[in-house]
Design a protein around this motif. Structure first.
Motif: not given
Length: 316
Positions: A259-264
């Motif tokens: 999720v974090g890398f997708l948001v980034l």
């Protein structure tokens, strides 16, 4: 004897993860070759560079392309070393062997596609749709290659092999996310090619190009990648939260990683559009995409791991 075998497998696992990191560098450098228009730096010669084993008095484009060939060759050698090492310390039929074998297979396909691009003059200013198609295939194969490498490293650490039967619903949901990421990767490769060949002078000009019915097809396709990215990212986030956190603490951390890398990635992609896709930001965009993919592959492996399976320690 068992302790010695465990130590050999631990060293193998560390080497496998190093292999992943090295290939991330090769992938990003490959994107640098395309983004700087250096793909024709060695002419239409392969595996030689402008007909020479080592180019003399090379231009900057030649140095960039030749460096990519050297590192790609190193990646192929490392994948073969990984496979041989795995064959020596893991028994026949083990999932680690299968992942290492898939790594070598995808690596040879990667080399073949790279050679095809050069020998068929699908580099430099070539704006044909056949080049775009090959670039899409290239990106998909790259993701599959990285996925196989990650699985080899994951399993070499003694983790159980994932099985669809563990949770068929989760397997189906995550399978759609995996396919979506592959399609998105192909779309991203084609979009990046369009940005390189048809740069816009301003955001407004870029939008006019994208919407113009007379624009080159590579330009008109650019508008679909951001839309697809939002759809695939949204779906993957939902599926990750549905399948991951309840499985284990590791799955919960991997969920947060996905999720974090997708948001980034969405943020970087948006800035990339606004700044008209500068080379340095294209490279960051690709690197974050690979990190999303790695976390997703690990999440799938953890969610679909048999619930009571101890680490794989079968004697060689």
């Amino acid at each position: 004897m068992s302790s010695e075998l465990d130590q050999r497998r631990a060293r193998l696992a560390r080497f496998a993860w190093f292999n992943v990191l090295f290939n991330l560098f090769v992938i990003v450098w490959g994107a640098f070759v395309r983004a700087t228009g250096s793909g024709a730096g060695c002419g239409e010669h392969w595996p030689t560079c402008n007909g020479e084993v080592i180019p003399r008095a090379p231009a900057v484009e030649t140095i960039i392309e030749f460096t990519h060939r050297l590192t790609s060759g190193g990646a192929l050698i490392l994948s073969v070393v990984l496979a041989v090492w795995v064959w020596r310390v893991w028994p026949r039929g083990s999932a680690v062997r299968k992942a290492a074998g898939a790594t070598v297979a995808f690596m040879f396909v990667e080399a073949g596609v790279g050679a095809m691009l050069v020998l068929l003059s699908m580099t430099g200013d070539n704006d044909s749709m056949s080049r775009a198609l090959v670039m899409g295939v290239h990106l998909v194969n790259t993701l599959l290659l990285v996925g196989a490498m990650v699985m080899a490293a994951w399993l070499a650490g003694g983790r159980p092999a994932p099985r669809v039967a563990t949770d068929k619903v989760a397997a189906a949901l995550l399978g759609v996310a995996v396919v979506g990421m592959l399609v998105l990767g192909a779309s991203g490769g084609i979009t990046a090619l369009g940005d390189t060949l048809f740069p816009a002078g301003s955001l407004a000009e870029g939008l006019r190009q994208d919407l113009s019915p007379t624009a080159h097809l590579l330009v008109r396709l650019r508008v679909f990648h951001p839309l697809l990215a939002v759809l695939v990212a949204g779906y993957t986030v939902v599926v990750a939260f549905i399948t991951g956190p309840s499985k284990s603490d590791l799955a919960r951390r991997l969920t947060h990683g996905v999720v974090g890398f997708l948001v980034l990635q969405i943020v970087v992609g948006s800035v990339n559009v606004v700044l008209l896709a500068p080379v340095w930001l294209q490279l960051i965009h690709l690197l974050v995409a690979d990190l999303v993919w790695i976390c997703l592959v690990c999440l799938v492996a953890e969610v679909l791991a048999p619930p009571s399976s101890p680490p794989n320690r079968s004697p060689a």
